[in-house]
Scaffold this motif. Structure first.
Motif, mmCIF file in Angstrom:
data_model
loop_
_atom_site.group_PDB
_atom_site.id
_atom_site.type_symbol
_atom_site.label_atom_id
_atom_site.label_comp_id
_atom_site.label_asym_id
_atom_site.label_seq_id
_atom_site.Cartn_x
_atom_site.Cartn_y
_atom_site.Cartn_z
ATOM 1 N N ALA A 145 0.825 -1.203 0.000
ATOM 2 C CA ALA A 145 0.000 0.000 0.000
ATOM 3 C C ALA A 145 0.864 1.259 0.000
ATOM 4 C CB ALA A 145 -0.932 -0.002 1.214
ATOM 5 N N THR A 146 1.946 1.260 0.772
ATOM 6 C CA THR A 146 2.838 2.425 0.811
ATOM 7 C C THR A 146 3.511 2.649 -0.536
ATOM 8 O OG1 THR A 146 3.250 2.054 3.164
ATOM 9 C CG2 THR A 146 4.801 3.463 1.985
ATOM 10 N N LEU A 147 4.054 1.584 -1.117
ATOM 11 C CA LEU A 147 4.707 1.720 -2.423
ATOM 12 C C LEU A 147 3.716 2.152 -3.501
ATOM 13 C CD1 LEU A 147 7.052 -1.429 -2.407
ATOM 14 C CD2 LEU A 147 7.717 0.974 -2.175
ATOM 15 N N ALA A 149 -3.243 9.432 1.384
ATOM 16 C CA ALA A 149 -3.950 8.632 2.387
ATOM 17 C C ALA A 149 -5.107 7.861 1.767
ATOM 18 C CB ALA A 149 -4.468 9.542 3.510
ATOM 19 N N LEU A 150 -5.849 8.505 0.865
ATOM 20 C CA LEU A 150 -6.971 7.831 0.217
ATOM 21 C C LEU A 150 -6.481 6.645 -0.605
ATOM 22 C CD1 LEU A 150 -9.946 7.665 -0.594
ATOM 23 C CD2 LEU A 150 -9.471 9.322 -2.407
ATOM 24 N N ILE A 151 -5.425 6.852 -1.395
ATOM 25 C CA ILE A 151 -4.890 5.773 -2.229
ATOM 26 C C ILE A 151 -4.288 4.678 -1.359
ATOM 27 C CG2 ILE A 151 -3.149 5.225 -3.975
ATOM 28 C CD1 ILE A 151 -3.635 8.032 -5.123
ATOM 29 N N PHE A 152 -3.626 5.063 -0.268
ATOM 30 C CA PHE A 152 -3.070 4.069 0.650
ATOM 31 C C PHE A 152 -4.178 3.159 1.177
ATOM 32 C CE2 PHE A 152 -1.986 2.434 4.785
ATOM 33 C CZ PHE A 152 -0.668 2.037 4.661
ATOM 34 N N LEU A 191 -7.113 2.614 -0.153
ATOM 35 C CA LEU A 191 -7.637 1.815 -1.248
ATOM 36 C C LEU A 191 -6.757 0.595 -1.502
ATOM 37 C CD1 LEU A 191 -8.671 4.548 -3.862
ATOM 38 C CD2 LEU A 191 -10.191 2.993 -2.653
ATOM 39 N N CYS A 192 -5.446 0.798 -1.497
ATOM 40 C CA CYS A 192 -4.518 -0.309 -1.750
ATOM 41 C C CYS A 192 -4.410 -1.225 -0.531
ATOM 42 C CB CYS A 192 -3.140 0.236 -2.124
ATOM 43 S SG CYS A 192 -3.132 1.243 -3.627
ATOM 44 N N PHE A 193 -4.495 -0.655 0.655
ATOM 45 C CA PHE A 193 -4.427 -1.456 1.873
ATOM 46 C C PHE A 193 -5.621 -2.407 1.969
ATOM 47 C CE2 PHE A 193 -4.961 -2.120 6.493
ATOM 48 C CZ PHE A 193 -3.689 -2.549 6.817
ATOM 49 N N THR A 194 -6.776 -1.950 1.495
ATOM 50 C CA THR A 194 -7.985 -2.771 1.531
ATOM 51 C C THR A 194 -8.285 -3.421 0.187
ATOM 52 O OG1 THR A 194 -9.375 -0.838 1.026
ATOM 53 C CG2 THR A 194 -8.999 -1.353 3.347
ATOM 54 N N SER A 195 -7.315 -3.430 -0.718
ATOM 55 C CA SER A 195 -7.516 -4.014 -2.035
ATOM 56 C C SER A 195 -7.757 -5.517 -1.921
ATOM 57 C CB SER A 195 -6.297 -3.740 -2.919
ATOM 58 O OG SER A 195 -6.443 -4.342 -4.179
#
Length: 527
Positions: free
Chosen positions: A55-57, A193-196, A198-202
């Motif tokens: 998610a960070t990357l 933060a929003l994209i993080f 989104l990717c964290f909960t992908s």
């Protein structure tokens, strides 16, 4: 209680109540595993580390790449610019199966690039699976989102400031540092933060491109606990851990984000003057990279959808029944999501005008908290709750609409909160002096000025619902088929050519729908 507190308070209370009750339904339905046992599990540690890492990357790549792309789109006019922006807006709401099909066609081991490399005797080393595949798919989906959010920040700069910078002869780095960066950084951290989150909960991307247990996230573990293990208690506990991680990120985001208000002119736009070959080269490279990332997978979907079975597939009555059901769900979810978001940002704006920042953060955070719970957790919890209380409805349509409405709220909130806040800063004193309050202020001042952000929020919400598969995967049946569910059934039956036609139709509907909304929002858009 002041009237302006009521809309947002009601909306936030409903959201938190729905989230808490659905999560509680999972806890009640099965005994909880030992908390100490779960927290000491090495596999859980691996899940958390990999979830944060990817998610960070993904968020870093998407937001950093979006800065030059958004800057180029803001200061350059070229043929097809509006079309490129509309295509980029669709990536967020594209069904994951459709997008993954396009990405594998281009970047897979037997894809276009691999075939070209073999023809030129060049080794092809990019793997579309594992961490590299996940990052590729996340950047494909989220770079356009970050670009739209940062482009909105560039467009929010008042014309007066552009004119002053032009009179002072500011160019290049100095223009970016002293004029653009103060506005850009307001949106940069929230976008990250929003994209993080989104990717964290992908879920679907990691499921299809993860490539094994080494590339598994917390979201996928929740899905496995619900489906393969059928352990709602474990799923609820994992969802709670995910919720705590995302809430912590939301709090850090609000702490780091500059909360400054500026006067904005929504009626006039100043086109910045760009001089020099270096700026032209940088902008051209950024736009070329953006186009090469975005367009080939979409072209792959189109080319695969035009085949010998296209006409026969389009004659299927079940296909058009699925289209009609999908459109009804999408429009209703879009309307509800936009209305609820407007209630939230209206009350939040009033709190900020009165310097009650903590209350404003709580109202806005209720929408972002939805990102922490997967749609499958919400849908499963709602199913268990209804089954144990009033009973299941005869049709799951209402339940699907409610869950899709909730899942769209974070994106609609991000699109509306900054314009609403800045508009209040500009007209608050005037409205106070003229005693324009409540509904009259919303009707005569804010709705006309917020026409474009409102329609954009509606389009995002509706199209996300149109392409959703997570919720319908639980409730879909032969009598209740949306277009993504119909596509999933075709793929499961190995009807690849018919599935390609359905994917193309879904892509075309999304594009035409969004293009219609964008045209209504900005009829004078430059091409």
């Amino acid at each position: 209680m002041n009237a302006w507190r009521i809309p947002g308070s009601i909306a936030a209370l409903l959201i938190i109540t729905l989230l808490c009750t659905t999560l509680a339904a999972l806890f009640i339905s099965a005994p909880l595993p030992s908390l100490s046992k779960v927290l000491s599990d090495p596999y859980l540690h691996h899940l958390l580390v990999f979830s944060f890492k990817q998610a960070t990357l993904s968020a870093l790549l998407a937001t950093l790449m979006a800065i030059p792309v958004a800057r180029a789109l803001h200061r350059r006019h070229f043929f097809g610019k509006t079309l490129l922006l509309r295509l980029s807006s669709m990536t967020l709401i594209l069904p994951v199966l459709v997008a993954v099909f396009g990405l594998l066609t281009v970047y897979g081991h037997e894809g276009w690039i691999a075939s070209l490399c073999r023809a030129m005797n060049i080794p092809y080393r990019l793997s579309p699976y594992g961490l590299s595949g996940i990052l590729l798919a996340h950047v494909f989906f989220n770079l356009p989102l970050a670009t739209r959010l940062l482009l909105q920040a560039f467009q929010s700069i008042p014309s007066e400031q552009w004119q002053l910078a032009d009179q002072l002869g500011m160019r290049g780095w100095y223009l970016f540092r002293f004029l653009q960066w103060p506005w850009l950084k307001r949106q940069l951290i929230p976008a990250f933060a929003l994209i993080f989150m989104l990717c964290f909960t992908s879920f679907a991307i990691v499921l299809t491109l993860g490539g094994g247990p080494q590339a598994t996230t917390l979201e996928l573990a929740i899905f496995q606990a619900l489906t393969f293990d059928y352990d709602p208690g474990k799923a609820a506990l994992l969802a709670l851990i995910q919720l705590l991680c995302c809430v912590l990120l939301v709090l850090v985001t609000y702490w780091l984000t500059p909360q400054r208000s500026h006067s904005i002119s929504y009626r006039t736009r100043w086109q910045p003057k760009v001089e020099g070959k270096v700026a032209l080269i940088i902008d051209s490279f950024a736009l070329l990279f953006f186009s090469l990332l975005l367009l080939p997978p979409l072209i792959a979907v189109v080319s695969a959808g035009i085949n010998s079975h296209t006409l026969d597939a389009l004659k299927e009555p079940a296909l058009w029944q699925a289209v009609w059901l999908s459109l009804r769900i999408a429009v209703l979810a879009g309307v509800f999501s936009t209305c609820v978001t407007l209630m939230l940002v209206w009350t939040s704006r009033e709190y900020r005008l009165r310097q009650q920042t903590l209350a404003a953060i709580s109202i806005e955070g209720s929408a972002l908290a939805i990102l922490a719970l997967p749609s499958i957790v919400l849908a499963t919890g709602a199913f268990l709750l209804l089954n144990s209380t009033v009973g299941l409805p005869r049709s799951p349509m209402f339940l699907v609409i409610v869950v899709n409405t909730l899942m769209a709220l974070p994106y609609a909130t991000k699109l509306l909160e900054s314009p609403m806040r800045d508009l209040a800063s500009q007209y608050a004193r005037l409205c106070l002096s003229l005693d324009i309050r409540g509904w009259q202020r919303l009707r005569h001042i804010e709705l006309p000025a917020l026409r474009h952000p409102l329609l954009q929020a509606f389009a995002f919400s509706a199209l996300m619902s149109l392409g959703d598969f997570g919720v319908i995967a639980l409730f879909g049946s032969q009598d209740f088929q949306t277009l993504p569910f119909y596509l999933y059934q075709q793929i499961g039956a190995y009807r690849s050519q018919q599935a390609a036609v359905t994917a193309l139709l879904l892509l075309a509907i999304c594009f035409l729908f969004f293009m219609l909304i964008e045209t209504l929002a900005d009829p004078h858009a430059d091409s």
